[in-house]
Design a protein around this motif. Structure first.
Motif, PDB file in Angstrom:
ATOM      1  N   PHE A   1      48.676  28.514  32.759  1.00  0.00           N
ATOM      2  CA  PHE A   1      48.951  29.564  31.771  1.00  0.00           C
ATOM      3  C   PHE A   1      48.382  30.908  32.237  1.00  0.00           C
ATOM      4  N   ALA A   2      47.132  30.893  32.675  1.00  0.00           N
ATOM      5  CA  ALA A   2      46.477  32.122  33.129  1.00  0.00           C
ATOM      6  C   ALA A   2      47.182  32.696  34.362  1.00  0.00           C
ATOM      7  N   TYR A   3      47.617  31.818  35.261  1.00  0.00           N
ATOM      8  CA  TYR A   3      48.275  32.255  36.495  1.00  0.00           C
ATOM      9  C   TYR A   3      49.605  32.922  36.186  1.00  0.00           C
ATOM     10  N   ASN A   4      50.393  32.315  35.296  1.00  0.00           N
ATOM     11  CA  ASN A   4      51.665  32.907  34.884  1.00  0.00           C
ATOM     12  C   ASN A   4      51.446  34.260  34.224  1.00  0.00           C
ATOM     13  N   LEU A   5      50.467  34.323  33.343  1.00  0.00           N
ATOM     14  CA  LEU A   5      50.170  35.565  32.639  1.00  0.00           C
ATOM     15  C   LEU A   5      49.806  36.674  33.621  1.00  0.00           C
ATOM     16  N   PHE A   6      48.984  36.325  34.595  1.00  0.00           N
ATOM     17  CA  PHE A   6      48.538  37.299  35.584  1.00  0.00           C
ATOM     18  C   PHE A   6      49.704  37.838  36.406  1.00  0.00           C
ATOM     19  N   LEU A   7      50.542  36.943  36.930  1.00  0.00           N
ATOM     20  CA  LEU A   7      51.636  37.375  37.796  1.00  0.00           C
ATOM     21  C   LEU A   7      52.709  38.153  37.032  1.00  0.00           C
TER      22      LEU A   7
END
Length: 359
Positions: A138-144
């Motif tokens: 979730f955090a990775y998707n949000l960041f990218l």
């Protein structure tokens, strides 16, 4: 009954999603490097939707769900945005490391979840690892996605029309992530259903805005670049400026239209024209009405119609859609182009093009 309708909508959207993703890489009209990544992103999102909804009862499908394909979605979408804005990050060596979380997830799941699916050995950490990976994903998707959004906003390599379409596409992805967050926080069936609906809707939205509309914008940019190159080479034929009018301001207005092509700005306003001419809106409207017997918008649209006619009857532009030609001529929407053209010439732009081909 409601569950049946929801399942039907999800499956139907899934079929559409797969169809669009395949069409993007097999149809010459849409085929491009950027659309290859968009196709993969849509394929993965559609698969995630179906796996999340129906994969629990099947060992193989459950395993595919465990390996966190969403790590891959983030990277393919980010790559799609980078290609569209022609960003230098694509040439950086560190760029390939963006795929590392997905491959790490794949290896971890192969090791830790073989027992839960194939009963080969016991692993007590599977649930904990899945929880950690789910939140990390979730955090990775949000960041990218937000990183990509920031790059789109600050890009100086694309037109404003293309920037708007890309930002709209990015916004829908943000909505999906927001729904995902609600699901993580509340773990509610209603929130989950809402998430499935949003992701399913994404397939339909991609078809219209992310593919068709963006392709029109891309065609418009190609037409614009071609016309700009003709101007640079000095091969463009300039319109004759009307010198029979009494007012100097009308002559200046024609010069602005002919030499700077202000009419090609779809957001051009009466205030913009008045400012360029060093006068006020009221006087500009009055002088155009008195000397030309038309309104400001009629005056501007006549230039747009003439530009569209020149493009529609030129065989060089036969490969481009009518919508792209209308956009290049300065019309804000296809409906505005169609209605104005038909009012002016008593036929649609498409009919005018066909008539030119047969005459």
């Amino acid at each position: 009954m409601n569950k049946t309708i929801l399942d039907f909508a999800i499956v139907a959207s899934g079929i559409i999603g797969y169809f669009i993703s395949i069409s993007l890489i097999t149809t010459s009209f849409y085929k491009s490097r950027a659309n290859n990544y968009l196709s993969l992103s849509l394929f993965l999102l559609t698969s995630l939707t179906l796996l999340g909804r129906y994969g629990a009862g099947n060992a193989v499908l459950a395993f595919l769900n465990y390996i966190m394909l969403d790590f891959l979605v983030a990277v393919t979408l980010f790559t799609y945005f980078l290609i569209q804005i022609e960003h230098r990050y694509l040439k950086k060596k560190w760029y390939k490391w963006l795929y590392f979380p997905f491959f790490s997830s794949l290896i971890i799941e192969i090791i830790l979840h073989l027992d839960s699916i194939f009963n080969l050995y016991n692993s007590d950490f599977a649930v904990l690892v899945f929880y950690i990976k789910d939140n990390t994903s979730f955090a990775y998707n949000l960041f990218l996605i937000f990183w990509g959004r920031n790059l789109i906003k600050n890009s100086n390599t694309i037109s404003e029309e293309k920037r708007r379409w890309l930002l709209r596409l990015n916004f829908l992805i943000v909505c999906i992530i927001a729904s995902w967050l609600l699901f993580i926080l509340f773990n509610s069936e209603y929130v989950a259903n809402f998430l499935w609906i949003i992701i399913s809707f994404f397939s339909w939205w991609i078809l219209y805005y992310g593919v068709f509309k963006l392709q029109i914008v891309a065609q418009k940019d190609e037409i614009h670049e071609y016309l700009a190159s003709k101007r640079t080479n000095g091969t463009q034929t300039k319109k004759k400026i009307n010198k029979t009018t009494v007012s100097k301001i009308i002559t200046q207005l024609h010069i602005l239209m002919d030499e700077e092509e202000l009419y090609k700005n779809p957001l051009l306003s009466r205030l913009d024209l008045a400012t360029r001419l060093g006068t006020n809106e009221g006087y500009l409207s009055q002088i155009i009405n008195q000397e030309l017997n038309k309104s400001v918008i009629q005056f501007v649209n006549e230039y747009r119609i003439e530009a569209a006619k020149n493009l529609l009857q030129d065989p060089v532009f036969n490969k481009y859609s009518v919508e792209a030609i209308g956009m290049e001529a300065g019309f804000k929407s296809n409906s505005a182009f169609y209605n104005t053209f038909k009012t002016s010439l008593a036929m649609s732009p498409g009919a005018f093009r066909k008539l030119q081909k047969t005459s």
